[in-house]
Write a protein that holds these residues in place. Structure first.
Motif, PDB file in Angstrom:
ATOM      1  N   GLY A 261       0.817  -1.197   0.000  1.00  0.00           N
ATOM      2  CA  GLY A 261       0.000   0.000   0.000  1.00  0.00           C
ATOM      3  C   GLY A 261       0.856   1.254   0.000  1.00  0.00           C
ATOM      4  N   PRO A 262       0.247   2.393   0.254  1.00  0.00           N
ATOM      5  CA  PRO A 262       0.968   3.669   0.197  1.00  0.00           C
ATOM      6  C   PRO A 262       2.091   3.753   1.227  1.00  0.00           C
ATOM      7  CG  PRO A 262      -1.410   4.010   0.197  1.00  0.00           C
ATOM      8  CD  PRO A 262      -1.182   2.569   0.534  1.00  0.00           C
ATOM      9  N   LEU A 263       3.083   4.550   0.901  1.00  0.00           N
ATOM     10  CA  LEU A 263       4.140   4.908   1.840  1.00  0.00           C
ATOM     11  C   LEU A 263       3.939   6.379   2.173  1.00  0.00           C
ATOM     12  CD1 LEU A 263       6.788   4.500   3.376  1.00  0.00           C
ATOM     13  CD2 LEU A 263       8.016   4.960   1.250  1.00  0.00           C
ATOM     14  N   VAL A 264       3.651   6.661   3.417  1.00  0.00           N
ATOM     15  CA  VAL A 264       3.340   8.022   3.845  1.00  0.00           C
ATOM     16  C   VAL A 264       4.443   8.521   4.774  1.00  0.00           C
ATOM     17  CG1 VAL A 264       1.679   9.517   5.005  1.00  0.00           C
ATOM     18  CG2 VAL A 264       0.876   7.565   3.654  1.00  0.00           C
ATOM     19  N   VAL A 265       5.005   9.665   4.438  1.00  0.00           N
ATOM     20  CA  VAL A 265       6.028  10.292   5.276  1.00  0.00           C
ATOM     21  C   VAL A 265       5.419  11.497   5.972  1.00  0.00           C
ATOM     22  CG1 VAL A 265       8.243  11.493   5.319  1.00  0.00           C
ATOM     23  CG2 VAL A 265       7.930   9.514   3.830  1.00  0.00           C
ATOM     24  N   LEU A 266       5.459  11.489   7.306  1.00  0.00           N
ATOM     25  CA  LEU A 266       5.012  12.621   8.113  1.00  0.00           C
ATOM     26  C   LEU A 266       6.259  13.406   8.503  1.00  0.00           C
ATOM     27  CD1 LEU A 266       2.460  10.769  10.440  1.00  0.00           C
ATOM     28  CD2 LEU A 266       2.103  11.688   8.129  1.00  0.00           C
ATOM     29  N   LEU A 286      13.368  12.102   0.140  1.00  0.00           N
ATOM     30  CA  LEU A 286      13.602  11.843  -1.283  1.00  0.00           C
ATOM     31  C   LEU A 286      14.063  10.406  -1.512  1.00  0.00           C
ATOM     32  CD1 LEU A 286      15.324  15.154  -2.450  1.00  0.00           C
ATOM     33  CD2 LEU A 286      12.943  14.454  -2.724  1.00  0.00           C
ATOM     34  N   ALA A 287      14.870   9.879  -0.587  1.00  0.00           N
ATOM     35  CA  ALA A 287      15.290   8.482  -0.705  1.00  0.00           C
ATOM     36  C   ALA A 287      14.097   7.542  -0.551  1.00  0.00           C
ATOM     37  CB  ALA A 287      16.365   8.165   0.337  1.00  0.00           C
ATOM     38  N   LEU A 288      13.191   7.885   0.348  1.00  0.00           N
ATOM     39  CA  LEU A 288      11.987   7.071   0.534  1.00  0.00           C
ATOM     40  C   LEU A 288      11.067   7.178  -0.679  1.00  0.00           C
ATOM     41  CD1 LEU A 288      11.263   7.879   4.288  1.00  0.00           C
ATOM     42  CD2 LEU A 288      11.980   5.665   3.351  1.00  0.00           C
ATOM     43  N   LEU A 289      11.037   8.339  -1.318  1.00  0.00           N
ATOM     44  CA  LEU A 289      10.254   8.497  -2.542  1.00  0.00           C
ATOM     45  C   LEU A 289      10.768   7.560  -3.630  1.00  0.00           C
ATOM     46  CD1 LEU A 289       8.254   9.893  -4.456  1.00  0.00           C
ATOM     47  CD2 LEU A 289       9.963  11.714  -4.773  1.00  0.00           C
TER      48      LEU A 289
END
Length: 424
Positions: A261-266, A286-289
């Motif tokens: 599913g989605p990866l959400v960064v807070l 940006l690395a997580l993107l």
């Protein structure tokens, strides 16, 4: 195409000028421009075609031969050329740096030689050029998934691949924007860490025997093959089949897991995050993107202080808007507001999803009275919450997160944290 003493392919001359944003080459180019084309050819292709003596520039011949010879004899130049081989942008950057350091002067007399210290000057220039190439690649890689509104084409390539015009514009912008440059360099470093973790990742699921095949995996060899090792007459036959990857072994298969599913960064944008902490957190985002792009996952960024101040939802392969990098840090910290919005974004996602992830990056805590209800909602959605606390006690994030990693050094990414982020 005739230059000073070499015949350079017209296409390579075009690549050189395009990489540096220069005008199209003509036979009326100045002597320094022609020499730069030759230098590019040596770095880009490594092959040179000497012009007949009658077609060489009589005034510059001796000088150009001396400089080219000095380049040939220097290991530093050979290393630089190897780094740039086949990469027009890298070779163009190297030439630009070399020429700036050499500051070549057009000889006054036909027999004038290069200065006696030319080898030392070129050697030092090669080191600067190598650093410039590394920096170019790191920044292009670090910002490869960002869509810059004033740079058409950026963010459209997978894995940080940008067109030459976009890289030139980006390089010019980075020279005047120190913060963006720091983010780019750090993001490039984090992406390499992520790539390393992906290579180390153990692949689960391939544990059911389906057939017999040939190969050289010691852990899957048939008992009959292993018995050959203790037989004097069969040992050499086994070694040959093993080296040739023709030994008999079990073939293992497994079931492909459902898509994630989605990866959400807070991302905390409170006042205390301003400065190096914000640079580190933005680079990690940006690395997580890129990680989300590689896994074909929807990526969402929620920037917050005491409320949600910016959000962006990026579908697989799409660029992150430029504005995401320039949200100002100010105000207090309210994790509940960000967590609520993050879970809403996940809840609205469609399709068959195996799991979703939330990564909370913050340097502070907040009222945790809403945490139990939010955690319960996350569990119902199959959401895992990972907290990265920058200079804070783990207890501050305990009410919100399933797993917590403490960040103490902003110049690196802890190995355990990297494994949690990129190797799951």
């Amino acid at each position: 195409m005739k230059r000073v003493i070499y015949d350079v392919p017209r296409w390579h001359v075009y690549l050189h000028r395009d990489a540096r944003g220069l005008e199209v080459a003509t036979e009326r180019d100045g002597p320094v421009q022609k020499f730069e084309d030759e230098l590019f050819e040596r770095i880009y292709s490594g092959e040179t075609t000497l012009l007949p003596e009658r077609r060489q520039d009589p005034k510059l011949k001796t000088w150009a031969e001396g400089v080219h010879r000095a380049c040939e004899e220097l290991p530093a130049f050979s290393r630089l050329a190897a780094e740039c081989r086949g990469d027009a942008m890298a070779a163009g950057t190297a030439v630009e740096t070399l020429i700036a350091a050499l500051n070549p002067q057009v000889p006054d007399a036909p027999e004038q030689k290069p200065p006696e210290n030319i080898r030392r000057v070129i050697g030092a220039a090669c080191e600067k050029a190598s650093q410039a190439v590394d920096e170019l690649r790191e920044t292009a890689e670090g910002l490869g998934q960002v869509g810059f509104s004033r740079m058409p084409g950026t963010g459209s390539g997978f894995g940080g691949t940008l067109p030459a015009s976009s890289i030139r514009a980006l390089a010019a912008r980075l020279r005047s924007d120190t913060r963006l440059k720091q983010i780019a360099l750090l993001a490039g470093r984090f992406k390499r860490i992520a790539a390393f973790k992906r290579r180390q990742k153990v692949k689960h699921g391939a544990d059911e025997i389906a057939d017999i095949e040939q190969g050289a995996d010691l852990g899957r060899l048939l008992p009959s093959e292993l018995l050959k090792l203790v037989h004097p007459r069969l040992r050499l036959a086994f070694m040959r089949s093993y080296v040739e990857r023709a030994a008999m072994q079990y073939q293992l298969v497994g079931n492909e897991p459902l898509g994630k599913g989605p990866l959400v960064v807070l991302l905390d944008k409170s006042g205390s995050m301003d400065g190096p902490r914000d640079v580190w957190a933005t680079a990690l985002t940006l690395a997580l993107l890129e990680q989300a792009h590689r896994e074909r996952r929807t990526f969402a960024l929620v920037s917050f202080d005491y409320h949600v101040k910016y959000e962006a939802v990026v579908k697989p392969g799409e660029p992150l808007p430029e504005d995401a990098l320039f949200t100002a840090c100010a105000g207090g910290t309210e994790i509940a507001a960000a967590m609520t919005r993050g879970l809403e974004l996940i809840r609205s996602a469609q399709g068959a999803l195996r799991k979703a992830d939330v990564v909370l990056i913050t340097d502070g805590g907040s009222d945790s009275s809403a945490a139990p209800k939010l955690r319960e909602g996350a569990q119902q959605l199959g959401v895992t919450i990972l907290g990265l606390g920058i200079g804070v006690e783990r207890e501050w994030l305990q009410p919100w997160c399933d797993d917590i990693q403490a960040v103490t050094e902003l110049s690196r990414l802890d190995d355990e944290a990297a494994s949690k982020l990129f190797a799951q």
